[in-house]
Design an enzyme around this catalytic site. Structure first.
Site, short mmCIF file in Angstrom:
data_model
loop_
_atom_site.label_atom_id
_atom_site.label_comp_id
_atom_site.label_asym_id
_atom_site.label_seq_id
_atom_site.Cartn_x
_atom_site.Cartn_y
_atom_site.Cartn_z
N SER A 137 -15.04 34.72 -24.26
CA SER A 137 -13.66 34.45 -23.80
C SER A 137 -12.84 35.73 -23.68
O SER A 137 -12.87 36.61 -24.55
CB SER A 137 -12.96 33.51 -24.79
OG SER A 137 -11.60 33.39 -24.42
N LYS A 191 -12.02 20.17 -23.88
CA LYS A 191 -10.78 19.82 -23.18
C LYS A 191 -10.44 18.33 -23.28
O LYS A 191 -9.28 17.95 -23.27
CB LYS A 191 -10.85 20.26 -21.71
CG LYS A 191 -10.79 21.78 -21.56
CD LYS A 191 -10.75 22.22 -20.11
CE LYS A 191 -10.60 23.74 -20.03
NZ LYS A 191 -10.45 24.22 -18.65
N ASN A 251 -5.75 22.19 -21.64
CA ASN A 251 -6.22 23.56 -21.92
C ASN A 251 -5.26 24.36 -22.79
O ASN A 251 -5.53 25.52 -23.07
CB ASN A 251 -6.59 24.31 -20.64
CG ASN A 251 -5.41 25.01 -20.00
OD1 ASN A 251 -4.27 24.55 -20.12
ND2 ASN A 251 -5.67 26.11 -19.33
N ALA A 300 -14.85 18.20 -7.51
CA ALA A 300 -13.92 17.19 -8.01
C ALA A 300 -14.06 17.07 -9.52
O ALA A 300 -13.86 16.00 -10.08
CB ALA A 300 -14.19 15.85 -7.33
N GLY A 301 -14.41 18.18 -10.18
CA GLY A 301 -14.52 18.21 -11.64
C GLY A 301 -13.17 18.51 -12.27
O GLY A 301 -12.10 18.31 -11.67
N GLY A 302 -13.21 19.03 -13.49
CA GLY A 302 -11.99 19.26 -14.25
C GLY A 302 -11.02 20.21 -13.57
O GLY A 302 -9.80 19.95 -13.54
N ARG A 342 -20.03 16.61 -4.00
CA ARG A 342 -21.42 16.15 -3.93
C ARG A 342 -21.48 14.66 -4.29
O ARG A 342 -22.07 13.88 -3.56
CB ARG A 342 -22.21 16.98 -4.95
CG ARG A 342 -23.65 17.06 -4.78
CD ARG A 342 -24.22 18.11 -5.69
NE ARG A 342 -23.78 17.97 -7.10
CZ ARG A 342 -24.20 18.73 -8.08
NH1 ARG A 342 -25.07 19.71 -7.83
NH2 ARG A 342 -23.77 18.56 -9.31
P1 NDP Z 1 -16.94 20.65 -13.90
O1 NDP Z 1 -18.26 20.67 -14.59
O2 NDP Z 1 -15.86 19.77 -14.41
O3 NDP Z 1 -17.17 20.22 -12.35
C1 NDP Z 1 -18.20 20.81 -11.62
C2 NDP Z 1 -18.04 20.46 -10.14
O4 NDP Z 1 -18.97 21.27 -9.40
C3 NDP Z 1 -18.36 19.00 -9.80
O5 NDP Z 1 -17.49 18.60 -8.76
C4 NDP Z 1 -19.81 19.09 -9.31
O6 NDP Z 1 -20.14 18.08 -8.40
C5 NDP Z 1 -19.78 20.41 -8.59
N1 NDP Z 1 -21.08 21.09 -8.44
C6 NDP Z 1 -21.83 21.66 -9.41
N2 NDP Z 1 -22.91 22.25 -8.89
C7 NDP Z 1 -22.85 22.05 -7.54
C8 NDP Z 1 -23.68 22.42 -6.45
N3 NDP Z 1 -24.80 23.12 -6.63
N4 NDP Z 1 -23.30 22.07 -5.20
C9 NDP Z 1 -22.16 21.35 -5.01
N5 NDP Z 1 -21.34 20.96 -6.00
C10 NDP Z 1 -21.68 21.31 -7.26
O7 NDP Z 1 -16.48 22.18 -13.82
P2 NDP Z 1 -14.97 22.74 -13.81
O8 NDP Z 1 -14.19 21.94 -12.85
O9 NDP Z 1 -14.51 22.90 -15.19
O10 NDP Z 1 -15.19 24.24 -13.22
C11 NDP Z 1 -15.40 24.45 -11.85
C12 NDP Z 1 -15.33 25.94 -11.54
O11 NDP Z 1 -13.99 26.40 -11.80
C13 NDP Z 1 -16.24 26.82 -12.39
O12 NDP Z 1 -16.76 27.85 -11.58
C14 NDP Z 1 -15.32 27.40 -13.43
O13 NDP Z 1 -15.77 28.67 -13.91
C15 NDP Z 1 -14.03 27.55 -12.61
N6 NDP Z 1 -12.82 27.59 -13.43
C16 NDP Z 1 -12.04 28.71 -13.38
C17 NDP Z 1 -10.90 28.83 -14.13
C18 NDP Z 1 -10.08 30.07 -14.04
O14 NDP Z 1 -9.15 30.24 -14.85
N7 NDP Z 1 -10.36 30.96 -13.10
C19 NDP Z 1 -10.47 27.74 -15.03
C20 NDP Z 1 -11.32 26.57 -14.99
C21 NDP Z 1 -12.46 26.52 -14.22
P3 NDP Z 1 -20.66 16.63 -8.91
O15 NDP Z 1 -19.41 15.88 -9.35
O16 NDP Z 1 -21.30 16.02 -7.73
O17 NDP Z 1 -21.60 16.88 -10.06
#
Ligand code: NDP
Length: 277
Positions: free
Chosen positions: A15, A66, A87, A128-130, A152
């Site tokens: 971190s 989280k 967060n 569409a994740g966190g 996806r």
């Molecule tokens: P999550 O695990 O919550 O969500 C992951 C997402 O990525 C889902 O929508 C998943 O799709 C998709 N995904 C994963 N692998 C693939 C792939 N190979 N092809 C297409 N889609 C894919 O992660 P977060 O939302 O927490 O994080 C997402 C990104 O944001 C990361 O890179 C993280 O480092 C970055 N981040 C940056 C921050 C910053 O301060 N700069 C803060 C928070 C996050 P599916 O739903 O289909 O599985």
């Protein structure tokens, strides 16, 4: 007395938060310490209880806690409720206030640091994740002409679009779709909020989406030219950015929430930036 803050997660040694908040504290003259709190899975509530009992004032929360932080809180901001994730926490006696600053940090980086507007623009959000969830409300507040959320797993993108409609988005302003639906569409700004880049992977986005694109933004940081940014660059996008500014800005929001003073982020961004090559 020195006020205590921490970032909790597992793993947590990577971190950058202690460095960031240490720089902010020094620049603003705040008497505070900020440490790493590595906590075993399942141990979130016990670790936070102990930190509060030792007069801890607040925390940043990172993976995988989280959702635990959301459950632990006694009061959650609208942003945190919408994101379903937290967060940042602030401890005030028996109260545990919860926030999610990821989305506002992202928007501030784009509009303030990068000087790009989202108002009236066609915006594509991959994932569409966190992180995407946290960005939804702050994006809507910018009044994009169109926000397309592509994922996806289509149902998660549709769920976010439905939430946006409930939050007052105009009919058709926010749409969920799958990657195949992106053929033939172009966007002014494209965000990669998938976690694909963390594994050196490319989400299956067609290069044609970048035809009129002024900014390609990778939310991951410190990875250099990710496959997503390389695709955008090869498609002719002039402005590329990674998530280092988002990281600094969400930290600045938390710092201001805790301490009542908003630090300048420029020194932090300069310190943590890596070349996008
Ligand atoms: P999550 O695990 O919550 O969500 C992951 C997402 O990525 C889902 O929508 C998943 O799709 C998709 N995904 C994963 N692998 C693939 C792939 N190979 N092809 C297409 N889609 C894919 O992660 P977060 O939302 O927490 O994080 C997402 C990104 O944001 C990361 O890179 C993280 O480092 C970055 N981040 C940056 C921050 C910053 O301060 N700069 C803060 C928070 C996050 P599916 O739903 O289909 O599985």
């Amino acid at each position: 007395m020195t006020d205590r803050y921490a970032v909790i997660g597992n793993p947590i040694q990577q971190s950058k938060s202690p460095l960031i908040h240490g720089m902010f504290a020094q620049a603003t003259g705040q008497d505070m310490e900020y440490t790493l709190l590595e906590t075993p899975l399942g141990g979130f509530a016990g670790a936070v209880d102990a930190f509060r009992a030792a007069a801890g004032k607040g925390m940043n929360v990172t993976a995988p806690f989280k959702l635990d932080a959301f459950a632990y809180a006694t009061e959650r901001s609208e942003r945190a409720q919408l994101a379903g994730a937290v967060n940042a926490l602030k401890f005030e006696g028996a109260q545990v206030l919860a926030e999610n600053f990821d989305g506002v940090g992202l928007v501030r980086d784009v509009t303030h640091n990068l000087q790009r507007q989202l108002k009236g623009r066609r915006v594509l959000l991959l994932g569409a994740g966190g992180a995407a969830r946290g960005a939804l409300l702050p994006f809507l507040a910018q009044q994009p002409d169109r926000l397309v959320i592509c994922n996806r797993s289509l149902e998660k993108a549709l769920e976010l679009a439905a939430i946006a409609a409930k939050q007052g988005a105009a009919p058709g302003q926010v749409l969920g779709c799958s990657y195949a639906d992106l053929d033939g569409q172009t966007f002014d700004v494209v965000f990669n909020a998938t976690s694909a880049s963390l594994r050196g992977e490319l989400p299956p986005v067609p290069a044609t989406v970048f035809a009129n694109c002024g900014l390609a933004y990778e939310l991951a940081y410190g990875k250099g030219l990710t496959p997503f940014l390389r695709l955008a660059q090869n498609a002719g996008v002039k402005r590329l950015a990674d998530g280092v500014g988002m990281l600094a800005e969400q930290a600045a929001e938390a710092f201001a929430w805790w301490r009542g003073v908003r630090p300048d982020t420029r020194a932090v961004i300069a310190r943590l930036s890596v070349a996008l090559v």
